[in-house]
Design a protein around this motif. Structure first.
Motif, mmCIF file in Angstrom:
data_model
loop_
_atom_site.group_PDB
_atom_site.id
_atom_site.type_symbol
_atom_site.label_atom_id
_atom_site.label_comp_id
_atom_site.label_asym_id
_atom_site.label_seq_id
_atom_site.Cartn_x
_atom_site.Cartn_y
_atom_site.Cartn_z
ATOM 1 N N SER A 34 0.847 -1.184 0.000
ATOM 2 C CA SER A 34 0.000 0.000 0.000
ATOM 3 C C SER A 34 0.887 1.240 0.000
ATOM 4 O O SER A 34 2.040 1.204 0.438
ATOM 5 C CB SER A 34 -0.911 0.012 1.232
ATOM 6 O OG SER A 34 -0.133 0.076 2.410
ATOM 7 N N GLU A 35 0.361 2.339 -0.523
ATOM 8 C CA GLU A 35 1.142 3.578 -0.596
ATOM 9 C C GLU A 35 1.605 4.014 0.784
ATOM 10 O O GLU A 35 2.696 4.539 0.950
ATOM 11 C CB GLU A 35 0.299 4.671 -1.251
ATOM 12 C CG GLU A 35 -0.003 4.393 -2.728
ATOM 13 C CD GLU A 35 -0.772 5.526 -3.356
ATOM 14 O OE1 GLU A 35 -1.016 6.531 -2.675
ATOM 15 O OE2 GLU A 35 -1.137 5.405 -4.546
ATOM 16 N N SER A 36 0.760 3.756 1.753
ATOM 17 C CA SER A 36 1.147 4.050 3.130
ATOM 18 C C SER A 36 1.369 2.723 3.844
ATOM 19 O O SER A 36 0.433 2.105 4.344
ATOM 20 C CB SER A 36 0.051 4.845 3.852
ATOM 21 O OG SER A 36 0.367 5.006 5.217
ATOM 22 N N ALA A 37 2.600 2.259 3.816
ATOM 23 C CA ALA A 37 2.927 0.953 4.407
ATOM 24 C C ALA A 37 3.330 1.078 5.866
ATOM 25 O O ALA A 37 4.001 0.219 6.415
ATOM 26 C CB ALA A 37 4.041 0.292 3.615
ATOM 27 N N ALA A 38 2.886 2.164 6.509
ATOM 28 C CA ALA A 38 3.274 2.390 7.899
ATOM 29 C C ALA A 38 2.765 1.279 8.798
ATOM 30 O O ALA A 38 3.314 1.028 9.865
ATOM 31 C CB ALA A 38 2.735 3.739 8.367
ATOM 32 N N GLY A 39 1.691 0.597 8.361
ATOM 33 C CA GLY A 39 1.119 -0.459 9.185
ATOM 34 C C GLY A 39 1.935 -1.730 9.194
ATOM 35 O O GLY A 39 1.734 -2.593 10.058
ATOM 36 N N LEU A 40 2.849 -1.884 8.239
ATOM 37 C CA LEU A 40 3.682 -3.079 8.217
ATOM 38 C C LEU A 40 4.731 -3.032 9.321
ATOM 39 O O LEU A 40 5.339 -1.993 9.578
ATOM 40 C CB LEU A 40 4.388 -3.216 6.866
ATOM 41 C CG LEU A 40 3.561 -3.735 5.686
ATOM 42 C CD1 LEU A 40 4.399 -3.696 4.414
ATOM 43 C CD2 LEU A 40 3.056 -5.143 5.948
#
Length: 492
Positions: free
Chosen positions: A78-84
């Motif tokens: 995802s464009e915002s992979a901050a959750g990984l």
């Protein structure tokens, strides 16, 4: 200490896939001189489990054409992979097969004492995806009742359908008896749906419930095969606890069993070399000479390897997704006293999905949802494994199924898809081959549940290596090693 080349090995095992690793386990108390190599830098072969970083390296190898039976691998985030989370917080399985409690594999793991090193988790409910006929309404998931108690309590089917379902479940448990055989033998090689429709008067919806329990990738399983698979499912219910019929190994499924088996081989004296393949093979009478990629030349009485040559059979297409949701509703125990399941299975029947060009899905899609309890992702996330037969539209169909699933299981807002790994696994030979001193295992099974036929070539190879001693040895049955841990309850 002798060098590799100075030793005449009883067997060189190439690859650490499940079959090769189980062979190492079977030989671990034999006293044989065993060299176990793998061109990969990881254990498990086609049954491996990857961290995010390892998955990237694997995709690169597949793209370079060195991925064996795998092709068309890609990764999207995802464009915002901050959750990984960190790479090592994930263990994404290439072969996320569930194992029925009545599987011979589990019996062998228990008899060999290897089960103590594997933690097993319960596989929970099976669901059917039901698209909405009204665009204003959400599609839904319907639980498949597969026990007497569930049939009586479900509100998903009518009273008449419940009677038909109960009649069929009772029939399956005794389908091999003489009176029952008269009912199904005329349909033995025909699709199971023929028996369900004609012999049991089931409508299309109820037929879908039954066929889904077989996990048939084309939905056209034969009657004789379908009845055997369903009985295995029903007879497995409650073996290791109430409310579930199958289990799943923690930390990456079959990969964990492969690694435990290799550890047993190492304890038994086998020599292991990762990142080492075979460049050249030269056969002579009762001996095989191997030139390894490490530069070593070794001699062995027998070489055991895997078949990675694709056949003309249809392979599978798979999508592995990490979503930012625990999906708690899917992992609830349905019976009092039952363990909390870590896996749920959702089936998208053929025709329940469509492409952007309005083409209906030709084959079923199966989605296996795994909670963080599997050790495959961090707490608060889930891993989804979607599988269908490979077609020109398979990639899009899997993406449609993923989108439909996250919307169906959302509570107002769909769960964010953080990561996607897509690939195809080609079909290979389904039979083992023996040519002189070289034994070749068949290609790995693409089944969604573990197929005990996978074990037969392993025993065949073991007999060939053991020779006359096989007649006196008890296969895969070992006493505890000195200092082994006390018996534990391995099933949670």
């Amino acid at each position: 200490m002798e060098s590799l080349g100075d030793t005449l090995w009883d067997v060189v095992i190439s690859g650490t896939g499940l079959q090769q690793s189980l062979l190492a386990l079977a030989l671990s108390r034999s006293g044989k001189k065993i060299l176990h190599i793998d061109p990969n830098e990881f254990y498990g072969g086609p049954e491996a489990a990857f961290s995010l970083q390892d998955a990237e390296s694997w995709v690169a190898r597949v793209s370079d054409g060195t991925g064996g039976l795998f092709k068309s691998a890609s990764i999207a985030q995802s464009e915002s992979a901050a959750g990984l989370s960190s790479s090592r917080a994930y263990s994404l399985a290439l072969a996320p097969q569930l194992i029925h409690a009545r599987s011979t594999l589990l019996s062998q793991l228990v008899a060999s004492r290897a089960y103590r090193q594997v933690e097993f988790l319960a596989v929970g409910s099976f669901y059917i995806f039901k698209p909405s006929q009204d665009p204003a309404q959400q599609p839904s998931l319907s639980r498949i009742p597969s026990t007497r108690e569930e049939v009586f309590s479900t509100t998903a089917v009518s009273t008449k359908a419940k009677r038909l379902l109960m009649k069929f479940l009772k029939f399956v448990l005794d389908y091999e008896s003489s009176p029952q055989q008269e009912t199904w033998q005329p349909y033995a090689d025909a699709p199971l749906t023929d028996l369900l429709q004609t012999g049991f008067k089931m409508d299309a919806e109820l037929q879908t419930y039954i066929v889904t329990l077989t996990l048939s990738l084309d939905g056209k399983i034969s009657t004789k095969d379908g009845l055997a698979v369903i009985r295995r499912h029903l007879s497995s219910m409650g073996v290791y606890g109430p409310g579930f019929a199958a289990i799943y190994p923690k930390w990456g499924g079959l990969s964990e069993i492969a690694q435990v088996s290799c550890r047993a081989g190492a304890v038994g004296g086998a020599v292991y070399m990762l990142g080492t393949g075979i460049k050249e093979t030269e056969t002579a009478e009762n001996e095989v000479k191997l030139q390894l990629t490490s530069g070593d030349t070794v001699k062995t009485r027998m070489l055991v390897r895997a078949d990675d040559n694709p056949s003309d059979q249809t392979g599978i297409s798979r999508l592995v997704a990490v979503v930012a949701s625990p999906l708690n509703a899917l992992f609830e125990a349905i019976l009092e006293g039952a363990p909390r399941p870590a896996v749920a299975v959702i089936a998208f029947p053929a025709g329940s999905l469509s492409t952007a060009a309005a083409k209906a899905s030709e084959y079923p899609v199966y989605l296996s949802a795994h909670s963080s309890d599997t050790g495959e992702c961090p707490v608060g996330q889930s891993v989804l494994y979607l599988t269908t037969l490979a077609t020109a539209d398979a990639k899009e169909v899997l993406e449609r199924a993923l989108d439909a699933f996250v919307r169906t299981t959302s509570d107002g807002q769909a769960a964010q898809v953080l990561y996607q790994l897509q690939y195809e696994q080609l079909a290979g030979s389904d039979t083992s081959g023996v040519e002189g001193s070289i034994f070749t295992f068949p290609a790995p099974s693409s089944s969604l549940s573990f197929d005990d036929h996978t074990l037969e070539p392993v025993r065949e190879a073991w007999k060939k290596i053991m020779g006359e001693a096989a007649a006196e040895a008890e296969y895969m049955a070992f006493e505890d090693r000195e200092g082994a841990m006390d018996d534990d309850d391995a099933y949670e």
